[in-house]
Enzyme design. Structure first.
Site, PDB file in Angstrom:
ATOM      1  N   ARG A  33       0.785  -1.215   0.000  1.00 60.57           N
ATOM      2  CA  ARG A  33       0.000   0.000   0.000  1.00 60.57           C
ATOM      3  C   ARG A  33       0.830   1.285   0.000  1.00 60.57           C
ATOM      4  NH1 ARG A  33      -4.289   0.769   4.717  1.00 60.57           N
ATOM      5  NH2 ARG A  33      -4.660  -1.413   4.144  1.00 60.57           N
ATOM      6  N   HIS A  79      -7.977  -3.997  -8.158  1.00 58.79           N
ATOM      7  CA  HIS A  79      -7.831  -3.268  -6.892  1.00 58.79           C
ATOM      8  C   HIS A  79      -9.141  -3.301  -6.102  1.00 58.79           C
ATOM      9  CE1 HIS A  79      -5.392  -0.577  -4.432  1.00 58.79           C
ATOM     10  NE2 HIS A  79      -6.428   0.231  -4.288  1.00 58.79           N
ATOM     11  N   TYR A 123     -18.018  12.757 -14.658  1.00 59.89           N
ATOM     12  CA  TYR A 123     -17.902  13.948 -15.507  1.00 59.89           C
ATOM     13  C   TYR A 123     -16.556  14.048 -16.226  1.00 59.89           C
ATOM     14  CZ  TYR A 123     -21.944  15.499 -12.783  1.00 59.89           C
ATOM     15  OH  TYR A 123     -23.168  15.577 -12.196  1.00 59.89           O
TER      16      TYR A 123
END
Length: 841
Positions: A33, A79, A123
């Site tokens: 991570r 993921h 968007y």
């Protein structure tokens, strides 16, 4: 619960269980991570986003795809965490102020340097940048290992081939468990040169590498202030790099000064920074700023600070650096995963690991290409055999019952492999033409040449290293750019002095203890005999007693009537205009109420051992006592001051001079006499000693008016009387006598001249600042005063009212290029040539 069910319960120690669970969690965070891999500079989430985009086909030359589509691809395949972690990662890789070399090409609102959030993923659109594909190139050539994804349904790369030295170029930051990383970005052109230099010389030192990779290069530009932190970071992997905003000064049409900020330190939120500065201005912690505007637009960043009329831009800017994020530090901590283990890396380590990884990739790529070439050569060999025996091959195929029989027949008759036989069966009829046959022969020759070349690469490490160098140089040519971050090599961590420009100031101290400093440029040169300009606004019963010139960074040693010594930096004295009164000196130093300032010595340093031990302070009292002590005895400032000299009752300290041990001393009294002796006549004494006799005063009413330490042979001695008369004579006219004598005549004292008030050592390049008790000040050039006899009366220096007298005289260096403000007395002064009274020892 039944007794039998207890057989499945295994008692364990909770400490062991917690320790094991926490270690597992820690290693998961560290490896999977928070920390980047040293080979490609990517954390798992970055790697998965880039690989997901590659798999989705959003290359730099393909149309954009919705971010939500990309996020869904990465989430669903590689993921299995929150969508925000994937989208935030992709957004950051598209922000030009976050990454030195952005890896994602974003279309839409991807946030701003003010900390604005990006638009929702439904968007915005994205695709890979061309430079990102340099990280992924050759990934399908078995150059890197693949591992199963979270559900073992697909495979993802363990590391990227990483032709781009991404760890150095874009850096990384992350907080793991028990460790963190914070790696700065660098310039591609410099990194490429550094990598090539390392390949040419594996024993290259870090200082030698730093000739190529000079310092981190941040996407927001700014200036690295001081090089020590950079050096430490490169050599050890840890260091503190101080960053300052890039600023310049402008003036409005109305003459107002402005500070313009065009670049800010890396990782600073512009909006928050401006808000905090405005808060500091409102709280009066930052002085001199009247307005703040953010004029940033698509063309670039621009923050404007409008300054007040009396503000000095340099001081305001340095205060901004001190109190705001216009100066911030980047704590370098180069921690990355090396073979799955976190390690702190210096500059050479990072380059070495990059080169090792690229070497492995080149070997694996070459081996893959060799295998593919050999496969192709094998098939082409089969084609050529078939073409050489074309009629037999056609006959065999036509007589075969099915493809299987045909393949077996070809293999047996012509000793072909199964692959070759299958390729012949699948060959199109058009390849049997003569031209096609020639093409097959040419291709076979090319493939054989390629195989030879690939074999040579695999057997020659020098060739492989040259390939790495060529690829890195190609990256430099294609993507290299100029540095954005400047470097101030000689800057150290700034102290209070950096807040103040080092400039010449006129320091004035009044009889009642008011002190101030004024820029020297405010004083204009006037002609001798002028009426003067208004110098200092004083109370009716106050007048300026001390006036001298000092640099703002100098130490001032302030001596008082009682023989006390106090220290102050010149910049600590409040600044005022030529006509302001100043502030009580008691506000600045702990001077006793009935004590007053008598002399001021300025010195650039009190820490230079050689300087303080080889220079002396020579002190003189009104009663003619003289004392010499090394400067070292006064080199340790104390807030409450110290005793500089023991003063006898009825006496007071008058003058203090800084000498080098080889000067001549001249002491003058108000009766117009002066004694001249060598400094060696006075032996050095302790700090609290009283001293010895310097001059024998002619009467009980007589007193010393000044002491001069003569250092230059061409110097003249200037004497000034209280009614404005003065003259300069050669030092040699004052013959050397023994210390303690009555001396020789320094000026012909008459009722017209009044008693002597000052004696100064001057040269032609000096100017004089003369001030009288009513506060009028005049500045004249010494060059305009001709040298005359020692016992003459002199000429009129300043026009005085009948009730006025001169209170102070100071010499200063002449300022080049300053305009003269001439205001000459109507009646031209003439020297008095009365020299009837000869010297009297």
């Amino acid at each position: 619960m039944t007794e039998g069910s207890n057989q499945n319960i295994i008692p364990i120690n909770i400490e062991d269980e917690m320790r094991g669970a926490y270690i597992d969690y820690s290693m998961s965070v560290i490896i999977s991570r928070a920390l980047p891999d040293v080979r490609d500079g990517l954390k798992p989430v970055h790697r998965r986003v880039l690989f997901g985009m590659l798999e989705l086909g959003v290359n730099y030359n393909k149309p954009y795809k919705k971010s939500a589509r990309i996020v869904g691809e990465v989430l669903g395949k590689y993921h299995p965490h929150g969508d925000s972690s994937v989208y935030d990662t992709m957004v950051r890789m598209a922000q030009p102020w976050s990454l030195r070399y952005p890896l994602v090409d974003g279309q839409g609102n991807f946030g701003s340097i003010d900390g604005d959030s990006p638009a929702a993923m439904r968007y915005t659109e994205a695709r890979l940048k061309r430079i990102a594909e340099e990280l992924l190139v050759d990934i399908n050539k078995e150059t890197v290992d693949f591992q199963f994804n979270f559900d073992d349904s697909l495979k993802e790369p363990v590391v990227m081939p990483g032709k781009l030295p991404n760890l150095l170029l874009n850096g990384a930051s992350g907080i793991a468990v028990g460790m963190a990383t914070n790696m700065p970005p660098h310039n591609l052109s410099e990194v490429a040169d550094g990598i090539n230099a390392y390949i040419d010389n594996r024993d290259i030192t870090i200082p030698e590498l730093m000739q190529y990779i000079t310092a981190p290069d941040f996407p927001t530009g700014a200036t690295i202030y001081g090089y020590t932190g950079v050096k430490n970071a490169f050599e050890t992997g840890r260091g503190r790099v101080v960053l300052r905003a890039k600023a310049n000064f402008e003036q409005t049409k109305t003459g107002r000064d402005q500070i313009i900020i065009t670049e800010i330190p890396y990782m600073v939120n512009k909006a928050n920074m401006i808000e905090k500065i405005a808060q500091l201005v409102n709280e009066k912690k930052l002085e001199g700023i009247s307005a703040i505007r953010d004029e940033s637009d698509r063309q670039g960043l621009r923050i404007v600070f409008d300054l007040k009329m009396d503000a000095i831009p340099n001081i305001v800017l340095n205060n901004l650096y001190k109190y705001s994020q216009l100066q911030s530090s980047f704590g370098v901590n180069n921690v990355a995963l090396v073979k799955g283990r976190p390690m702190t890396l210096n500059l050479k380590d990072m380059i070495r690991h990059y080169v090792e990884h690229r070497h492995e990739v080149v070997v694996r790529r070459t081996q893959y290409e060799l295998n593919e070439a050999e496969k192709r050569a094998h098939i082409l060999e089969g084609y050529l055999i078939a073409l050489d025996n074309l009629d037999e091959v056609i006959s065999l195929i036509r007589s075969a019952r099915d493809p299987e029989v045909a393949r077996t027949g070809l293999m047996e008759k012509f000793e072909l492999s199964e692959i070759q036989a299958k390729a012949i069966l699948e060959m199109r009829l058009q390849r049997l033409t003569g031209m096609e046959r020639e093409k097959i022969i040419n291709e076979y020759n090319e493939v054989k040449a390629l195989i030879d070349k690939l074999n040579e690469i695999l057997s020659n490490e020098t060739l492989r290293m040259q390939i790495i160098k060529d690829e890195v140089s190609e990256l430099k040519d294609r993507y290299g750019d100029e540095r954005r971050t400047n470097i101030e090599y000689d800057a150290e961590d700034f102290s209070m002095e950096d807040m103040i420009p080092n400039e010449e100031m006129v320091v004035t101290i009044s009889n009642q203890g008011y002190i101030k400093r004024t820029p020297l440029a405010e004083y204009k040169t006037q002609g001798r005999g002028g009426v003067g300009s208004r110098g200092v606004a004083t109370k009716t019963d106050d007048y300026t007693e001390h006036i001298f010139v000092a640099s703002t960074h100098n130490y001032l040693l302030i001596f008082t009537d009682f023989g006390r010594l106090y220290w102050i930096k010149a910049y600590e004295i409040p600044e005022g205009s030529k006509t302001s009164k100043g502030r009580p000196i008691q506000n600045l130093i702990n001077i006793e109420k009935d004590d007053s300032v008598r002399a001021v010595i300025q010195t650039a340093s009190l820490t230079d051992e050689d300087y303080v031990s080889n220079n002396f302070l020579v002190m003189c009292t009104e009663k003619g006592v003289i004392k010499k002590t090394t400067l070292q005895a006064y080199a340790r400032p104390r807030s409450n001051g110290i005793n500089a000299i023991n003063i006898n009752e009825g006496d007071r300290l008058l003058e203090v001079k800084l000498t080098n041990g080889n000067n001549h001393i001249v002491i003058a009294s108000k009766s117009g006499r002066a004694v001249h002796f060598h400094e060696s006549d006075v032996r050095p004494m302790g700090r609290t000693a009283t001293g010895v006799r310097g001059i024998n005063l002619s009467s009980a009413d007589d007193k010393v008016v000044g002491m001069v330490s003569v250092s230059e042979e061409e110097s003249n001695l200037l004497v000034v009387s209280e009614k404005g008369y003065g003259k300069r004579s050669k030092v040699e006219e004052y013959r050397i006598t023994k210390r303690g004598g009555k001396g020789v005549k320094a000026m012909n004292i008459t009722e017209k001249t009044g008693e002597l008030v000052a004696i100064k050592e001057v040269v032609d390049t000096d100017d004089l600042l003369i001030i009288n008790r009513s506060g009028v000040l005049i500045r004249i050039s010494v060059e305009g005063l001709r040298v005359m006899g020692r016992a003459t009366q002199g000429v009129k220096l300043i026009k005085l009212n009948e009730s006025d007298i001169i209170s102070s005289v100071e010499k200063i260096a002449k300022i080049e290029g300053e305009e003269d403000e001439v205001n000459v007395d109507n009646e031209a002064p003439t020297p008095d040539t009365d020299t009837t009274e000869e010297e009297n020892n």
